[in-house]
Design an enzyme around this catalytic site. Structure first.
Site, mmCIF file in Angstrom:
data_model
loop_
_atom_site.group_PDB
_atom_site.id
_atom_site.type_symbol
_atom_site.label_atom_id
_atom_site.label_comp_id
_atom_site.label_asym_id
_atom_site.label_seq_id
_atom_site.Cartn_x
_atom_site.Cartn_y
_atom_site.Cartn_z
ATOM 1 N N GLU A 74 0.793 -1.154 -0.016
ATOM 2 C CA GLU A 74 -0.148 -0.079 -0.110
ATOM 3 C C GLU A 74 0.632 1.232 0.166
ATOM 4 O O GLU A 74 0.182 2.420 -0.123
ATOM 5 C CB GLU A 74 -0.923 0.036 1.197
ATOM 6 C CG GLU A 74 -1.963 -1.039 1.058
ATOM 7 C CD GLU A 74 -1.540 -2.565 1.506
ATOM 8 O OE1 GLU A 74 -2.253 -3.260 0.815
ATOM 9 O OE2 GLU A 74 -0.390 -2.688 2.175
ATOM 10 N N VAL A 131 9.400 -6.048 4.660
ATOM 11 C CA VAL A 131 8.896 -7.363 4.028
ATOM 12 C C VAL A 131 9.879 -8.467 4.357
ATOM 13 O O VAL A 131 11.234 -8.537 3.866
ATOM 14 C CB VAL A 131 8.798 -7.408 2.469
ATOM 15 C CG1 VAL A 131 8.057 -8.641 2.139
ATOM 16 C CG2 VAL A 131 7.933 -6.201 2.089
ATOM 17 N N GLU A 165 6.908 -18.443 4.056
ATOM 18 C CA GLU A 165 7.269 -19.980 3.554
ATOM 19 C C GLU A 165 6.500 -19.947 1.900
ATOM 20 O O GLU A 165 6.363 -20.757 1.402
ATOM 21 C CB GLU A 165 6.565 -20.867 4.527
ATOM 22 C CG GLU A 165 7.269 -20.852 5.687
ATOM 23 C CD GLU A 165 6.396 -22.002 6.790
ATOM 24 O OE1 GLU A 165 5.226 -22.533 6.280
ATOM 25 O OE2 GLU A 165 6.863 -21.915 7.850
ATOM 26 N N THR A 166 5.955 -18.652 1.493
ATOM 27 C CA THR A 166 5.259 -18.615 0.343
ATOM 28 C C THR A 166 5.909 -17.821 -0.693
ATOM 29 O O THR A 166 6.933 -16.741 0.042
ATOM 30 C CB THR A 166 3.819 -18.182 0.483
ATOM 31 O OG1 THR A 166 3.640 -16.973 0.902
ATOM 32 C CG2 THR A 166 3.075 -19.261 1.545
ATOM 33 N N HIS A 210 4.574 -15.038 -1.823
ATOM 34 C CA HIS A 210 3.733 -13.746 -1.248
ATOM 35 C C HIS A 210 4.932 -12.724 -1.296
ATOM 36 O O HIS A 210 4.813 -11.765 -1.885
ATOM 37 C CB HIS A 210 2.975 -13.775 -0.174
ATOM 38 C CG HIS A 210 2.454 -12.686 0.131
ATOM 39 N ND1 HIS A 210 1.396 -12.149 -0.272
ATOM 40 C CD2 HIS A 210 2.906 -11.682 1.045
ATOM 41 C CE1 HIS A 210 0.898 -10.993 0.259
ATOM 42 N NE2 HIS A 210 1.864 -10.624 1.144
ATOM 43 N N ARG A 225 19.347 -3.691 10.468
ATOM 44 C CA ARG A 225 19.172 -2.720 9.558
ATOM 45 C C ARG A 225 18.045 -1.663 9.757
ATOM 46 O O ARG A 225 18.100 -0.548 9.019
ATOM 47 C CB ARG A 225 18.695 -3.177 8.075
ATOM 48 C CG ARG A 225 19.963 -4.196 7.530
ATOM 49 C CD ARG A 225 19.535 -4.936 6.315
ATOM 50 N NE ARG A 225 20.718 -5.887 5.849
ATOM 51 C CZ ARG A 225 21.463 -6.741 6.444
ATOM 52 N NH1 ARG A 225 20.662 -7.339 7.299
ATOM 53 N NH2 ARG A 225 22.233 -7.355 5.970
#
Length: 168
Positions: free
Chosen positions: A67, A91, A95-96, A98, A137
């Protein structure tokens, strides 16, 4: 790892323009907010250190990193007097697939905003494999990417100002 043992937020403060007359927007993802709030704080502190007035910083929150694109676009349209915007997100690999789609979408979206708008948008989205990497970071052993984003924003605001001067 190339960043091992390095604080990537170190820079020569003497090379940064005084930013007291600049106005900045920061759009912050609420997802992984323990990371994104640290990134925001790094940017905010760097702005304060380089003369930005508190009232010349606009912060908007959005639900997630995807967004950020819409949030930055709307911020550009709502505050045309802004000199630069920072998109702040985090982010973390799951496991996907995405992760891959969100990272690519946000990267392409922010790049497109820079092509289409006169207000530069700085990419301050961490795309890490682990939460530990994101923490390192966002104020940890590798510095704060929010600080780096603010320095980039000041430099881009100055570039934008200089480019307008040469055009006139």
């Amino acid at each position: 790892m190339a960043t091992a043992g390095n604080n990537l937020s170190e820079y020569n403060k003497e090379t940064i323009p005084n930013a007291k007359d600049f106005k900045f927007g920061i759009v912050v993802s609420e997802w992984n907010d323990h990371i994104t709030n640290n990134l925001f704080q790094g940017a905010f502190d760097a702005f304060m250190e380089h003369g930005v007035l508190k009232e010349n910083i606009v912060r908007w929150n959005v639900p997630g990193s995807f967004e950020l694109i819409y949030g930055c676009k709307k911020l550009q349209q709502s505050f045309e007097m802004l000199d630069c915007i920072i998109a702040v997100g985090s982010v973390i690999q799951g496991e996907t697939k995405h992760f891959d789609f969100v990272c690519q979408g946000v990267t392409n979206g922010i790049a497109q905003l820079n092509i289409e708008s006169d207000i530069p948008t700085i990419f301050c989205v961490l795309t890490d494999n682990t939460e530990e990497q994101s923490i390192a970071r966002s104020g940890g052993i590798h510095g704060n990417k929010g600080t780096e984003a603010a320095i980039a924003a000041i430099k881009m605001a100055q570039l934008r100002k200089d480019a307008k001067f040469y055009k006139e």
